[in-house]
Design a protein around this motif. Structure first.
Motif, PDB file in Angstrom:
ATOM      1  N   ASN A   1       0.825  -1.212   0.000  1.00 53.73           N
ATOM      2  CA  ASN A   1       0.000   0.000   0.000  1.00 53.73           C
ATOM      3  C   ASN A   1       0.860   1.263   0.000  1.00 53.73           C
ATOM      4  O   ASN A   1       0.547   2.233  -0.700  1.00 53.73           O
ATOM      5  CB  ASN A   1      -0.947   0.007   1.199  1.00 53.73           C
ATOM      6  N   ASP A   2       1.941   1.247   0.773  1.00 47.06           N
ATOM      7  CA  ASP A   2       2.834   2.406   0.820  1.00 47.06           C
ATOM      8  C   ASP A   2       3.485   2.648  -0.546  1.00 47.06           C
ATOM      9  O   ASP A   2       3.584   3.797  -1.007  1.00 47.06           O
ATOM     10  CB  ASP A   2       3.920   2.210   1.873  1.00 47.06           C
ATOM     11  N   ALA A   3       3.925   1.564  -1.175  1.00 46.06           N
ATOM     12  CA  ALA A   3       4.560   1.688  -2.494  1.00 46.06           C
ATOM     13  C   ALA A   3       3.564   2.208  -3.528  1.00 46.06           C
ATOM     14  O   ALA A   3       3.886   3.084  -4.341  1.00 46.06           O
ATOM     15  CB  ALA A   3       5.117   0.333  -2.939  1.00 46.06           C
ATOM     16  N   MET A   4       2.336   1.697  -3.479  1.00 46.59           N
ATOM     17  CA  MET A   4       1.311   2.128  -4.429  1.00 46.59           C
ATOM     18  C   MET A   4       0.916   3.582  -4.205  1.00 46.59           C
ATOM     19  O   MET A   4       0.765   4.349  -5.161  1.00 46.59           O
ATOM     20  CB  MET A   4       0.087   1.224  -4.326  1.00 46.59           C
ATOM     21  N   LYS A   5       0.754   3.981  -2.953  1.00 50.59           N
ATOM     22  CA  LYS A   5       0.391   5.374  -2.658  1.00 50.59           C
ATOM     23  C   LYS A   5       1.437   6.330  -3.209  1.00 50.59           C
ATOM     24  O   LYS A   5       1.110   7.379  -3.773  1.00 50.59           O
ATOM     25  CB  LYS A   5       0.248   5.572  -1.147  1.00 50.59           C
ATOM     26  N   GLN A   6       2.694   5.963  -3.022  1.00 53.34           N
ATOM     27  CA  GLN A   6       3.779   6.825  -3.488  1.00 53.34           C
ATOM     28  C   GLN A   6       3.740   6.984  -5.008  1.00 53.34           C
ATOM     29  O   GLN A   6       3.854   8.101  -5.531  1.00 53.34           O
ATOM     30  CB  GLN A   6       5.127   6.257  -3.057  1.00 53.34           C
ATOM     31  N   GLN A   7       3.577   5.876  -5.724  1.00 52.77           N
ATOM     32  CA  GLN A   7       3.601   5.923  -7.182  1.00 52.77           C
ATOM     33  C   GLN A   7       2.329   6.560  -7.755  1.00 52.77           C
ATOM     34  O   GLN A   7       2.398   7.355  -8.700  1.00 52.77           O
ATOM     35  CB  GLN A   7       3.795   4.510  -7.754  1.00 52.77           C
ATOM     36  N   VAL A   8       1.176   6.226  -7.188  1.00 52.08           N
ATOM     37  CA  VAL A   8      -0.080   6.828  -7.658  1.00 52.08           C
ATOM     38  C   VAL A   8      -0.048   8.336  -7.440  1.00 52.08           C
ATOM     39  O   VAL A   8      -0.547   9.106  -8.272  1.00 52.08           O
ATOM     40  CB  VAL A   8      -1.293   6.198  -6.929  1.00 52.08           C
ATOM     41  N   GLY A   9       0.575   8.759  -6.356  1.00 51.16           N
ATOM     42  CA  GLY A   9       0.689  10.180  -6.072  1.00 51.16           C
ATOM     43  C   GLY A   9       1.524  10.936  -7.098  1.00 51.16           C
ATOM     44  O   GLY A   9       1.409  12.161  -7.218  1.00 51.16           O
ATOM     45  N   LEU A  10       2.354  10.219  -7.845  1.00 51.10           N
ATOM     46  CA  LEU A  10       3.212  10.853  -8.849  1.00 51.10           C
ATOM     47  C   LEU A  10       2.540  10.975 -10.214  1.00 51.10           C
ATOM     48  O   LEU A  10       3.070  11.658 -11.104  1.00 51.10           O
ATOM     49  CB  LEU A  10       4.512  10.048  -9.009  1.00 51.10           C
ATOM     50  N   LEU A  11       1.398  10.346 -10.383  1.00 47.89           N
ATOM     51  CA  LEU A  11       0.776  10.278 -11.710  1.00 47.89           C
ATOM     52  C   LEU A  11       0.460  11.648 -12.295  1.00 47.89           C
ATOM     53  O   LEU A  11       0.586  11.855 -13.499  1.00 47.89           O
ATOM     54  CB  LEU A  11      -0.504   9.433 -11.655  1.00 47.89           C
ATOM     55  N   ASP A  12      -0.002  12.578 -11.468  1.00 41.29           N
ATOM     56  CA  ASP A  12      -0.383  13.898 -11.958  1.00 41.29           C
ATOM     57  C   ASP A  12       0.700  14.955 -11.766  1.00 41.29           C
ATOM     58  O   ASP A  12       0.454  16.137 -11.977  1.00 41.29           O
ATOM     59  CB  ASP A  12      -1.673  14.359 -11.270  1.00 41.29           C
ATOM     60  N   SER A  13       1.888  14.516 -11.367  1.00 45.83           N
ATOM     61  CA  SER A  13       2.974  15.457 -11.165  1.00 45.83           C
ATOM     62  C   SER A  13       3.467  16.016 -12.501  1.00 45.83           C
ATOM     63  O   SER A  13       3.562  15.292 -13.494  1.00 45.83           O
ATOM     64  CB  SER A  13       4.136  14.772 -10.432  1.00 45.83           C
ATOM     65  N   SER A  14       3.777  17.292 -12.527  1.00 52.88           N
ATOM     66  CA  SER A  14       4.296  17.910 -13.755  1.00 52.88           C
ATOM     67  C   SER A  14       5.645  17.314 -14.143  1.00 52.88           C
ATOM     68  O   SER A  14       6.050  17.377 -15.306  1.00 52.88           O
ATOM     69  CB  SER A  14       4.433  19.428 -13.560  1.00 52.88           C
ATOM     70  N   ASN A  15       6.336  16.735 -13.167  1.00 55.05           N
ATOM     71  CA  ASN A  15       7.642  16.128 -13.445  1.00 55.05           C
ATOM     72  C   ASN A  15       7.525  14.777 -14.136  1.00 55.05           C
ATOM     73  O   ASN A  15       8.471  14.324 -14.779  1.00 55.05           O
ATOM     74  CB  ASN A  15       8.433  15.965 -12.142  1.00 55.05           C
ATOM     75  N   THR A  16       6.380  14.116 -13.973  1.00 55.94           N
ATOM     76  CA  THR A  16       6.225  12.776 -14.550  1.00 55.94           C
ATOM     77  C   THR A  16       5.228  12.738 -15.702  1.00 55.94           C
ATOM     78  O   THR A  16       5.160  11.745 -16.414  1.00 55.94           O
ATOM     79  CB  THR A  16       5.760  11.777 -13.471  1.00 55.94           C
TER      80      THR A  16
END
Length: 215
Positions: free
Chosen positions: A26-41
């Protein structure tokens, strides 16, 4: 008695290990899902990196459908964003493999259908003149199926609106109808109650951006 106590301790250890593994997932998924809308990614390179990470999580957690789902989502977005048309089909194929793995674990699902529709639409980009007539109707049909599965899913209406926006009027496209569909999507987004922080929630900001393009 000793054997019973040993069994209880062993069972407790297994439960603790399972809980620890679940928390790690869950921690790994939260971190990656949180990056989906980042301007950097939110670019082809960023999507590629995220897809690679989700695929590694999927390999480690082979009973979970969401890592495969997000890997497919990232791959198809990479296909949309790449400037090399020669890579689109390859990326779409990779997205499809992940989407099918997610579907094998989850079963029929509206959000997975949204990804399948996006994959079909991405293939049009290789040669719109020759592929549009084939993949356009197929993509639309997959979305209609998704709407029947979950009429409250906002991403279905967002993608239908996007199709209307970017389809020439001679072939059924309409900015007016697209805006109406986006407004329905935003209503559905506002009413949505996600079951957790890692289930699909993407699309609201993008929908608002598309509406602004119409004005």
């Amino acid at each position: 008695m000793k054997q019973i106590l040993f069994s209880l301790v062993l069972a407790g250890g297994v439960t603790f290990a399972a809980q620890a593994q679940s928390e790690q997932y869950n921690d790994a998924m939260k971190q990656q899902v949180g990056l989906l809308d980042s301007s950097n990614t939110y670019n082809a390179g960023g999507m590629q990196q995220l897809a690679n990470t989700f695929e590694r999580i999927a390999q480690a957690e082979q009973t979970q459908w969401l890592p495969y789902y997000y890997a497919a989502y990232c791959r198809v977005n990479e296909a949309y964003m790449t400037k090399d048309k020669g890579k689109i089909d390859e990326l779409a194929d990779m997205a499809l493999v992940n989407a099918e793995k997610a579907q094998a674990l989850k079963g029929k699902d509206a959000d997975i259908n949204c990804i399948l529709s996006m994959i079909l639409s991405a293939r049009i980009g290789v040669d719109p003149m020759t592929r549009g007539m084939k993949y356009g109707p197929e993509s639309a049909a997959v979305l209609e199926e998704a709407k029947k599965m979950d009429p409250e899913n906002p991403r279905v209406y967002m993608l239908q609106g996007q199709a209307l926006l970017y389809t020439p009027e001679a072939f059924g496209g309409s900015k007016t109808k697209a805006k109406e569909m986006f407004e329905v999507a935003l209503t559905k987004f506002a009413a949505a109650k996600p079951a957790s922080s890692i289930v699909p929630q993407w699309g609201e900001a993008y929908t608002k951006m598309l509406i602004e393009q119409i004005k």
